[in-house]
Design an enzyme around this catalytic site. Structure first.
Site, PDB file in Angstrom:
ATOM      1  N   ASN A 186       4.614   1.668  14.827  1.00 40.61           N
ATOM      2  CA  ASN A 186       5.956   2.461  15.451  1.00 40.61           C
ATOM      3  C   ASN A 186       5.863   3.181  16.707  1.00 40.61           C
ATOM      4  O   ASN A 186       6.798   3.243  17.309  1.00 40.61           O
ATOM      5  CB  ASN A 186       6.582   3.323  14.424  1.00 40.61           C
ATOM      6  N   GLU A 233      -0.076  -0.452   7.027  1.00 43.01           N
ATOM      7  CA  GLU A 233      -0.953   0.676   7.733  1.00 43.01           C
ATOM      8  C   GLU A 233      -1.506   1.679   6.718  1.00 43.01           C
ATOM      9  O   GLU A 233      -0.659   2.188   5.859  1.00 43.01           O
ATOM     10  CB  GLU A 233      -0.086   1.424   8.887  1.00 43.01           C
ATOM     11  N   HIS A 287       1.845   2.551   4.703  1.00 45.25           N
ATOM     12  CA  HIS A 287       3.110   2.028   5.479  1.00 45.25           C
ATOM     13  C   HIS A 287       3.245   0.628   5.447  1.00 45.25           C
ATOM     14  O   HIS A 287       2.453   0.000   6.180  1.00 45.25           O
ATOM     15  CB  HIS A 287       2.917   2.745   6.773  1.00 45.25           C
ATOM     16  N   SER A 294       7.622   6.423   7.549  1.00 46.46           N
ATOM     17  CA  SER A 294       7.504   5.539   8.860  1.00 46.46           C
ATOM     18  C   SER A 294       7.053   6.545  10.012  1.00 46.46           C
ATOM     19  O   SER A 294       6.269   5.997  10.938  1.00 46.46           O
ATOM     20  CB  SER A 294       8.890   5.342   9.426  1.00 46.46           C
TER      21      SER A 294
END
Ligand code: 3HC
Length: 283
Positions: free
Chosen positions: A190, A152, A140, A119
């Site tokens: 994120n 991702e 991801h 992450s």
């Protein structure tokens, strides 16, 4: 490069979801957990969600059986030797990931691709554990992996174009909407979502509202599909605190730092849905 067999290391909520996507897309998947018990738990979870799809006429019963037959479980990492792609979804601990990638490099064929579902850690740093960083990329997925369309595809400093494009193609075949991005702290989502969720948690105390009220505010007022407290409980309080700390360490932006309230929750073992209690209680 053609991918037929995918290894998934770590079958927690994310790994089980990724394994489910793999078998549904027609890949042979070898899932590795540290105990047979944890592996079985993941298989049951996958079987349950596929059964729900059958009950809702989204999948034929036969397709469910075929998909489940494509899943093999192991506790032995060397069972991943024949995989064309290995996706790592273990605990967010850099040391553990470095050790795993070092081992994987020894076990899998030199042309196989190694992907991390991290992450907030650096894919480049993870790749540096190997002597073949060109075959390492980030893949991801978002929680819950079977439901969230985005993946991702993260290009680390030394990732080869072919590895990036192959990972992108696998995500597409899983029915996802992949994007390509560079290995920057938090990648795209994120980098934005972590400080936003931290703001939400700070607003609990500043505006003196309950988690229920804050969640209502963000669903009814900002159109979020689930409120921030429900979302952090789903992602895991420990995962969120770790991601915040990792981003704060790299970017030094105060909004990235985890609010003391959520660090205290993590320290008290209130980890969200998975521990039965976070902002809310779960049966
Ligand atoms: N795995 C597999 N299947 C699942 C599942 C899971 N974890 N959870 C639910 N399902 C299946 C179930 O079978 C369910 O049907 P059922 O209830 O009839 O059995 C079906 O999917 C539909 O589930 P829901 O009815 O709960 O679906 P919703 O329409 O309510 O949408 C949602 C759920 C997609 C999760 C939506 O609420 C949403 O988009 N929430 C936001 C999630 C989000 O923002 N995630 C990103 C988090 S950040 C992150 O992951 C990054 C990381 O690095 C920290």
């Amino acid at each position: 490069m053609e991918i037929r067999r995918i290894g998934v290391v770590g079958l927690g909520a994310m790994g089980a979801g990724i394994a489910q996507l793999g078998i549904e897309a027609g890949y042979a998947v070898v899932g590795r957990e540290i105990s047979a018990d944890l592996g079985e738990r993941a298989r049951e979870r996958i079987a349950h969600f596929l059964e729900r799809k059958v009950e809702k006429d989204q999948l034929a019963a036969e397709e469910r059986e075929d998909a489940l037959a494509r899943l093999t479980l192991t506790t032995d990492l060397s069972a991943l030797a024949d995989c064309d792609l290995v996706i790592e979804a273990i605990v967010e601990d850099l040391g553990a990931k470095l050790e795993l990638f070092r081992e994987l490099e020894r076990i899998v064929r030199p042309e196989a691709i190694l992907a991390t579902n991290t992450s907030a850690l650096s894919v480049t740093e993870i790749a540096a554990a190997t002597s073949t960083p060109e075959r390492v990329v980030g893949m991801h997925f978002f929680n819950p992996a079977p439901l969230m369309p985005l993946v991702e595809i993260v290009r680390a400093e030394l990732s080869a174009e072919e590895a990036v494009e192959t990972a992108y193609g696998v995500a597409e075949r899983m029915g996802k909407r992949p994007i390509r991005c560079h290995d920057t702290p938090g990648f795209v989502v994120n980098r934005i979502l972590i400080p936003l969720l931290n703001d939400c948690i700070r607003a609990l105390d500043e505006a003196r509202v309950t988690p229920e009220v804050l969640d209502t505010a963000m669903t009814a007022g900002a159109g979020w599909p689930m409120g921030p407290c429900t979302l952090v409980d789903l992602v895991g309080i420990d995962v969120h605190v770790h991601a915040s700390e990792a981003l704060y360490e790299k970017l030094r932006e105060p909004r990235m730092a985890p609010p003391p309230r959520i660090v205290a929750m993590r320290n008290a073992g209130l980890l969200g849905r998975k521990s039965g209690r976070g902002f809310y209680r779960y049966d």
